[in-house]
Design an enzyme around this catalytic site. Structure first.
Site, short mmCIF file in Angstrom:
data_model
loop_
_atom_site.label_atom_id
_atom_site.label_comp_id
_atom_site.label_asym_id
_atom_site.label_seq_id
_atom_site.Cartn_x
_atom_site.Cartn_y
_atom_site.Cartn_z
N LYS A 35 20.50 -0.66 10.29
CA LYS A 35 19.54 0.35 10.75
C LYS A 35 19.43 1.46 9.71
O LYS A 35 20.37 2.21 9.51
CB LYS A 35 19.96 0.96 12.08
N GLY A 63 27.30 8.57 6.86
CA GLY A 63 26.59 9.66 7.51
C GLY A 63 27.52 10.83 7.78
O GLY A 63 28.49 11.03 7.06
N SER A 64 27.22 11.57 8.82
CA SER A 64 27.97 12.80 9.06
C SER A 64 29.35 12.54 9.66
O SER A 64 29.58 11.52 10.30
CB SER A 64 27.18 13.71 10.00
N THR A 65 30.24 13.49 9.44
CA THR A 65 31.60 13.37 9.98
C THR A 65 31.58 13.38 11.50
O THR A 65 32.33 12.65 12.15
CB THR A 65 32.48 14.50 9.41
N GLY A 92 30.65 10.04 12.60
CA GLY A 92 31.76 9.16 12.24
C GLY A 92 32.89 9.22 13.27
O GLY A 92 33.45 8.19 13.66
N GLU A 147 31.92 6.25 5.75
CA GLU A 147 31.76 7.12 4.58
C GLU A 147 31.09 8.38 5.08
O GLU A 147 29.91 8.37 5.41
CB GLU A 147 30.89 6.45 3.51
N CYS A 175 26.69 13.32 -0.29
CA CYS A 175 27.93 13.63 0.42
C CYS A 175 29.03 14.06 -0.54
O CYS A 175 29.91 14.82 -0.18
CB CYS A 175 28.37 12.46 1.27
N GLU A 211 29.59 21.57 5.27
CA GLU A 211 28.70 20.83 4.39
C GLU A 211 27.27 21.29 4.64
O GLU A 211 26.79 21.25 5.77
CB GLU A 211 28.83 19.34 4.68
#
Lengths: 314, 481
Positions: B183, B235-237, B240, B257, B291, B388
Site C-alpha cells: 500500500k 513511516g512514523s514512530t 510503528g 523503519e 527520516c 521530528e
C-alpha cells in the site's frame, strides 16, 4: 503460589551420618555485583521437583523496585562491557565455564533437585551448560566478522557494516531448564556486550542463584548480569514496559504461570524494544530444546547493525 | 555575492500519460474497488488534481491477500534463477522508463526533478538489480539453515520516496520467494500504479505483486490481516508502535523503519565548505522529507559563527519552486497537512525562544511551500530539537568537546542516522563507535546503496533494509519458525 499447596514435611535439621547440624543458606538477588535481599522484604518457598517435593529454599521475591534497580545497574555496566575488547569478553565468558566447573557437584545436586532428573541426566545437563559458555566464548570475536563487513557500494565511498550490542536486555529465563536453559539465554545476550537483567525460573531458581555466585567470582564485571528471583507474572510486565530496557527475551514466558507473552510483547512496543519471542506459536509456545547447538539467532536478536560511510579519494 | 538568474528549464510532462482514474492492482489486473470509494491525488506544487484513485476497502484487502496467497504457492517454488530473471526484467524496464517515473514522481510528490531523476529512480532500479542476483544465491547469504520465505508480506510505505521505498520493500521480498501486497501512501500512489504496469510488462506471474491504494484504514486492514505472514513498514514512530502492538502475540514478523532526528556533527577541523554542502544536503534534500535527515546541526562552538554565516549565504542561493524545473533545489511540501505540521512546529520553535532565519525568496502562489529555514540558539529541551519536523528546517546547537557532541547527539529516543565532519580519522572512528545510530556518514551525508544495510536503533525501528541484513528480514529459518 501453586508450589505451596502440597507442602512437604521439612527435612530433618541434622545430617544422619555425622549428626552435624548443616549450615543453611539465605538466597538473595544479584544486582550490580552485589547480593541484596529484595527491598520488599518478601520471599517465597521453593521446592524440589519430583514425586515427593522437598523444601529447598526461601528465595527472595523480587519487587518492581528490585527490577528497576537491576535495570539501573545493567545500564551503568553497558559502556564498560560493550567497550571491552571482544577478546576480553571471550576470556571472561570462558572464565565463567572454569568457575562453574569447580562448582560442578553443587550444580548437579541443585539441577537434580530443581528438575527432578536422575543424577546421570543432571550431570549431562550441567556439562552441557558449562560447555555452552565455552561455545559462546568462542563467538565473541567472530560474530562481527560473520555478520558484518564492507559493502561494495556504487560510488567513491568506503562503507562498512558492523554489529553492535543493543544495550540492556531483559530476559525471562526458561521455566523448565533451570541451568542449561538459563545459560543458553544469558550467554548470547552478554557475549556481544549487552548487559542483562534476568528473571530466574519462578519455581526453579536455585541453580540460577548459584550461577550468580559463579558470575560474581568470575571476571564478569558487576552489573553485566543481574538476576532477580520471584514471580514471573509480577515482574515481567515491569521489565517489558520499562523505557530503559532495549530488548527483551521472552523465552521463559512460554511456560510461566499466568503469563501471556503477547501482552508482554505489546507492552514492549512502548519504546519499540527488540523482542525475542518464545518458540512455537501463541498459547502453544514452548521451551526450545536447549541440548541442540544454538546457532547465531540468539546473538543476532540483540544486535544492531551500524553502517559507517566515508568518502574515498576526495 | 552576485545573484545568478536562471532561465526556466522545465522537464516535459509529455512523457507521462496519467489516467483520469485508477483501480487496484490485484492478481495481475487493474480492478475496481469493491467498496467503490475513491480519493484524489494532487500535485502539491500546483494543487492540480492528477487522478482519481481507488480506496481499498477491507474486502479489497482480502482479495489482494488472497491473490498473493494463491500466487505464493508457485512463486515460492520456482527456481531462484527464474525469480531472479523476473527481477532483472523489472530493473531493466524501470531504467527504460526512468524518465517517465521521474516526471511522475515529481508531479505527485513535489520533489525536484533533479532528485527523482538522479536519485530516486536510479536507486530504485539498482535495488531490483541487486536483489535479482540474490534470488538464486540465498544459500550463500549466511541467513541460517535452509532459509525460506515467510509467505505473504504486507507492506506499507510513506510518501517521501514513493518509488524508492516500493523497491526497497518489493525487491527483497520477491527475491526470497515471498509475494506482496503493498500500500503506497495516499498522497503519492501514482508511481506505484505505474510500477504495476511494469510488472505486467515483465510478465510477472499474477498475484506476486499486488498494489492497493488507500489511507490509514487500508494500511491497518492490511497489517492486521490474518493471512499476512510478515509486515514491512516505513513511516512514523507513532504508527510503528501501533503496528508493534497489533502484531504482538502473533507469529507475524515485522521490520519497522521509523522516524529520526539525526545529529550532523561538525568539528572545528572539518573542511568547512564541504561540510556546508553536507549540511545543506543533509536537511534540505527532498525538502527535508527524509527520516534520516540531518535535522540537528551540532557545531563546535569555536566555528559556530563562521558556519552559520556560510550556511546562510549558501541557503540564499537555493532555488525553491517548480519541481519539474531542472534547476530547482527545493520543491513543494508533499501535502497541506504536512505543511501545517511544519508551520506549527516552527512556530513552537520561535515561541520557545530559538532564533528563526530563512532566505528571502519568492514562493509560488498555489501549492504547498516552505522556505528553507534555520533555527539558531536551539537548546536540547526545545521541541524543535526533540521532535521530528520532516521538513526543510534545521536546528543549530553547539558543543565544545567530542564527549559533549556524543551525549547531545545521543540524547533522543531516535537512532537512525548521524553525520560527522572532521579531518581526524581517529576521531571519526571513535565518534562512529559512540553514536547510537544505524547509519553514520562521515564527511558525507544522505548516501544510500542497495548493498548497504539501512535502519535504526531505539525508536527508529527495527530491522535493516538493503544488503544481506535486509534480505534476512524476508526469510525464516529452522530455528526461528
Amino acid at each position: 503460589m501453586s508450589t505451596t499447596t502440597n507442602k512437604p514435611a521439612s527435612k530433618t535439621a541434622t545430617t544422619a551420618s555425622t549428626g552435624r547440624v548443616d549450615v543453611r543458606k539465605t538466597y538473595k538477588l544479584y544486582i550490580g555485583g552485589k547480593f541484596p535481599r529484595s527491598e520488599s522484604g518478601r520471599s517465597y518457598e521453593v521446592f524440589s521437583t519430583g514425586r515427593s517435593p522437598k523444601f529447598l529454599a526461601n528465595a527472595a521475591q523480587g519487587s518492581r523496585k528490585d527490577a528497576r534497580d537491576a535495570v539501573v545497574a545493567a545500564r551503568k555496566a553497558v559502556s564498560g562491557w560493550a567497550g571491552a575488547t571482544a577478546y576480553n569478553r571471550g576470556q571472561v565468558l570462558y572464565r565463567v565455564a572454569e568457575v562453574m566447573e569447580s562448582r560442578r557437584s553443587q550444580f548437579v545436586t541443585e539441577v537434580q533437585a530443581a528438575e527432578g532428573l536422575t543424577a546421570t541426566r543432571a550431570e549431562a545437563n550441567v556439562s552441557a551448560a558449562i560447555d555452552r559458555w565455552v561455545w559462546y566464548a568462542g563467538w565473541s570475536d567472530k560474530f562481527a566478522q560473520v555478520l558484518g563487513g564492507t559493502n561494495p557500494v556504487a560510488g567513491p565511498f568506503f562503507n562498512i557494516s558492523a554489529p553492535e550490542p543493543t544495550g540492556v536486555v531483559a530476559a525471562l529465563a526458561p521455566q523448565g531448564s533451570s541451568l542449561l536453559g538459563l545459560v543458553s539465554v544469558v550467554a548470547p545476550i552478554i557475549v556481544s556486550g549487552n548487559t542483562a537483567v534476568v528473571l530466574a525460573s519462578q519455581e526453579r531458581p536455585v541453580p540460577a542463584i548459584t550461577l550468580a555466585e559463579a558470575l560474581a567470582t568470575s571476571d564478569v564485571p558487576g552489573g553485566v548480569v543481574n538476576l532477580i528471583t520471584g514471580v514471573t507474572s509480577e515482574v515481567a510486565p515491569w521489565l517489558a514496559s520499562h523505557r530503559d530496557v532495549n530488548a527483551i527475551d521472552l523465552t521463559g514466558a512460554a511456560d510461566a504461570p499466568d503469563v501471556v507473552w503477547g501482552d508482554l510483547e505489546a507492552a514492549s512496543a512502548e519504546n519499540l524494544k527488540r523482542v525475542l519471542r518464545p518458540a512455537g506459536a501463541g498459547v502453544t509456545a514452548t521451551e526450545p530444546d536447549f541440548t541442540l547447538e544454538p546457532g547465531l539467532e540468539r546473538i543476532e536478536a540483540f544486535l544492531e547493525t551500524k553502517t559507517v560511510w566515508h568518502p574515498k579519494g576526495t | 555575492m552576485p545573484t545568478f538568474e536562471y532561465a526556466p528549464a522545465p522537464e516535459s510532462r509529455a512523457v507521462v500519460d496519467i489516467k483520469s482514474s485508477y483501480g487496484l492492482f490485484i492478481g495481475g489486473e487493474f480492478v475496481d474497488s469493491a467498496g467503490g470509494s475513491s480519493f484524489k491525488t494532487i500535485s502539491p506544487a500546483t494543487e492540480e488534481v492528477l487522478a482519481e484513485v481507488s480506496e481499498a476497502s477491507d474486502e479489497d484487502v482480502d482479495r489482494a491477500v488472497a491473490a498473493a496467497r494463491s500466487a505464493y504457492r508457485s512463486w515460492s517454488r520456482i527456481s531462484g534463477a527464474d525469480r531472479g530473471k523476473y527481477l532483472y526484467r523489472i530493473a531493466r524496464i524501470m531504467q527504460e522508463r526512468a524518465r517517465e517515473f521521474a516526471v511522475l514522481e515529481s508531479l505527485d510528490n513535489g520533489k525536484p526533478i533533479k532528485e527523482s531523476r538522479d536519485v530516486d529512480v536510479p536507486i530504485a532500479a539498482a535495488h531490483f538489480f541487486y536483489h535479482a542476483g540474490w534470488a538464486d544465491k540465498l544459500a550463500y547469504a549466511s541467513l541460517g539453515d535452509n532459509p525460506r520465505p515467510h509467505g505473504v508480506v504486507g507492506q506499507v510505505i510513506p510518501w517521501n520516496f514513493p518509488l524508492l521505498m516500493l523497491s526497497w520493500k518489493i525487491a527483497p521480498a520477491l527475491a526470497t520467494g515471498n509475494t506482496v501486497v503493498l500500500k503506497p501512501a495516499e498522497t503519492t500512489p501514482l508511481t506505484a500504479l505505474l510500477f504495476a504496469e511494469v510488472c505486467q510488462q515483465a510478465d510477472l506471474p499474477p498475484g506476486v505483486v499486488n498494489i492497493i491504494t488507500g489511507a490509514g484504514d487500508t494500511g491497518r486492514a492490511l497489517i492486521g490481516h490474518d493471512d499476512v505472514d510478515k509486515v514491512a513498514f516505513t513511516g512514523s514512530t507513532a504508527v510503528g508502535k501501533a503496528i508493534a502492538r497489533t502484531i504482538a502475540g502473533t507469529r507475524k514478523k515485522a521490520t519497522l523503519e521509523l522516524g529520526g532526528k539525526a545529529a550532523n556533527i561538525v568539528f572545528d577541523d572539518a573542511p568547512v565548505d564541504q561540510a556546508i554542502e553536507g549540511i545543506v544536503n543533509g536537511i534540505f534534500f527532498n525538502q527535508g522529507h527524509v527520516c534520516c535527515a540531518g535535522s540537528r546541526l551540532l557545531v563546535q562552538e569555536s566555528i559556530a559563527e563562521e558556519v552559520e554565516a556560510k550556511l546562510k549565504a549558501r541557503l540564499a542561493t537555493l532555488r525553491v519552486g517548480d519541481p519539474l524545473d531542472k534547476n530547482t533545489d527545493i520543491g513543494a511540501i508533499n501535502s497541506r497537512e504536512q505543511l501545517d505540521r511544519i508551520t506549527e512546529l516552527t512556530a513552537v520553535g520561535e515561541a520557545e525562544g530559538a532564533t528563526r532565519w530563512a532566505p528571502e525568496c519568492e514562493l509560488p502562489a498555489n501549492g504547498f511551500w516552505f522556505r528553507p529555514t534555520i533555527f539558531t540558539g536551539v537548546s536540547q529541551t526545545h521541541r524543535i530539537a526533540q521532535e521530528e519536523i520532516f521538513g526543510p528546517v534545521l536546528s543549530v546547537l553547539t558543543f565544545r568537546t567530542p564527549g559533549e557532541a556524543v551525549s547531545k547527539a545521543n540524547n533522543t529516543p531516535y537512532g537512525l542516522s548521524a553525520g560527522i565532519w572532521t579531518e581526524k580519522g581517529s576521531r571519526i572512528l571513535w565518534m562512529a563507535d559512540q553514536l547510537k545510530a544505524g547509519v553514520v556518514w562521515a564527511n558525507t551525508f544522505n548516501k544510500f546503496d542497495p548493498t548497504s544495510p539501512f535502519g535504526g536503533y531505539k525508536e527508529s525501528g527495527y530491522g535493516r533494509e538493503g544488503g544481506r541484513h535486509g534480505l534476512a528480514a524476508y526469510v525464516t529459518t529452522g530455528a526461528n519458525k
